[in-house]
Motif scaffolding. Structure first.
Motif, short mmCIF file in Angstrom:
data_model
loop_
_atom_site.label_atom_id
_atom_site.label_comp_id
_atom_site.label_asym_id
_atom_site.label_seq_id
_atom_site.Cartn_x
_atom_site.Cartn_y
_atom_site.Cartn_z
N ARG A 259 -6.92 4.81 7.38
CA ARG A 259 -5.75 5.44 6.77
C ARG A 259 -5.11 4.48 5.79
O ARG A 259 -5.20 3.26 5.95
N GLN A 260 -4.42 5.03 4.80
CA GLN A 260 -3.70 4.20 3.84
C GLN A 260 -2.72 3.26 4.55
O GLN A 260 -2.58 2.10 4.17
N LEU A 261 -2.06 3.76 5.59
CA LEU A 261 -1.10 2.92 6.33
C LEU A 261 -1.79 1.74 7.00
O LEU A 261 -1.21 0.65 7.09
N ASP A 262 -3.02 1.93 7.47
CA ASP A 262 -3.77 0.85 8.09
C ASP A 262 -4.06 -0.25 7.08
O ASP A 262 -3.99 -1.44 7.39
N GLY B 24 -0.34 -6.52 4.75
CA GLY B 24 1.03 -7.02 4.82
C GLY B 24 1.86 -6.63 3.62
O GLY B 24 2.74 -7.39 3.20
N ILE B 25 1.58 -5.45 3.07
CA ILE B 25 2.34 -4.97 1.91
C ILE B 25 2.81 -3.54 2.17
O ILE B 25 2.40 -2.90 3.13
N MET C 145 3.49 2.09 -0.44
CA MET C 145 3.55 2.56 -1.83
C MET C 145 2.79 1.61 -2.76
O MET C 145 2.21 2.06 -3.75
N THR C 146 2.80 0.33 -2.46
CA THR C 146 2.04 -0.63 -3.26
C THR C 146 0.55 -0.36 -3.10
O THR C 146 -0.20 -0.34 -4.09
N VAL C 147 0.11 -0.14 -1.87
CA VAL C 147 -1.29 0.18 -1.62
C VAL C 147 -1.66 1.48 -2.33
O VAL C 147 -2.75 1.59 -2.91
N ALA D 249 -9.10 -6.07 -5.62
CA ALA D 249 -10.25 -6.66 -4.93
C ALA D 249 -9.94 -6.85 -3.45
O ALA D 249 -10.75 -6.53 -2.58
N ARG D 250 -8.74 -7.37 -3.16
CA ARG D 250 -8.34 -7.54 -1.75
C ARG D 250 -8.26 -6.18 -1.05
O ARG D 250 -8.65 -6.06 0.11
N THR D 251 -7.79 -5.17 -1.77
CA THR D 251 -7.71 -3.83 -1.19
C THR D 251 -9.11 -3.33 -0.84
O THR D 251 -9.33 -2.82 0.27
N LEU D 252 -10.06 -3.50 -1.76
CA LEU D 252 -11.43 -3.07 -1.48
C LEU D 252 -12.03 -3.81 -0.29
O LEU D 252 -12.69 -3.21 0.56
#
Length: 157
Positions: free
Chosen positions: A54-57, A63-64, A67-69, A41-44
């Motif tokens: 970007r995934q890195l952004d 703050g993780i 690879m976790t993202v 949910a936080r990711t969304l």
């Protein structure tokens, strides 16, 4: 209380407040039956805030570790909630966007978050809640090395 203890108190208040806020959000999301984890949910919400990113952004904002993202994004993509496309500026990177089918879920997550924020700001007037938001924005900007005045953000809190 001495001056040094007062200065350290701010750090404890901010840290404890962030921890309590996050725990309340995680409980709400876990109990809401949305079919995703609190971390997803936080990711969304972060993708929604960043738009086409970007995934890195996303990892940096959360703050993780990237690879976790990536693991969160794999599940969200399997659920049809996000799309990943090659980044035209960097062929090693992927750009992430929300799918239209994600819109109702974003609304549901925001409803849960609004409840948490309402609880966190109980006893504050709207002016106080807005001032708290602006002061925290300024603190975050200071840590990020930004010195320009902050833009008006009427949507806070």
């Amino acid at each position: 209380m001495d001056k040094e203890a007062d200065i350290h108190r701010l750090g404890f208040l901010v840290t404890d407040g962030a921890r309590l806020l996050r725990a309340a959000f995680e409980r709400r999301i876990a109990d809401a039956g949305l079919g995703i984890t609190p971390a997803e949910a936080r990711t969304l919400l972060n993708i929604h805030a960043l738009k086409d990113c970007r995934q890195l952004d996303i990892a940096a904002r959360m703050g993780i570790e990237p690879m976790t993202v990536c693991a969160f994004l794999d599940k969200l993509q399997a659920l049809g909630l996000i799309e990943r496309q090659p980044d035209p500026a960097d062929r090693r990177a992927k750009r992430v966007t929300l799918t239209p089918s994600c819109a109702p879920l974003i609304l549901a997550i925001r409803k849960e978050l609004d409840s948490v924020i309402l609880k966190a700001t109980t006893g504050m007037g709207s002016d106080e809640a807005l001032l708290l938001c602006r002061l925290l924005e300024r603190m975050n900007a200071s840590f990020q090395g930004e010195t320009a005045p902050l833009p008006e953000t009427p949507e806070c809190p």
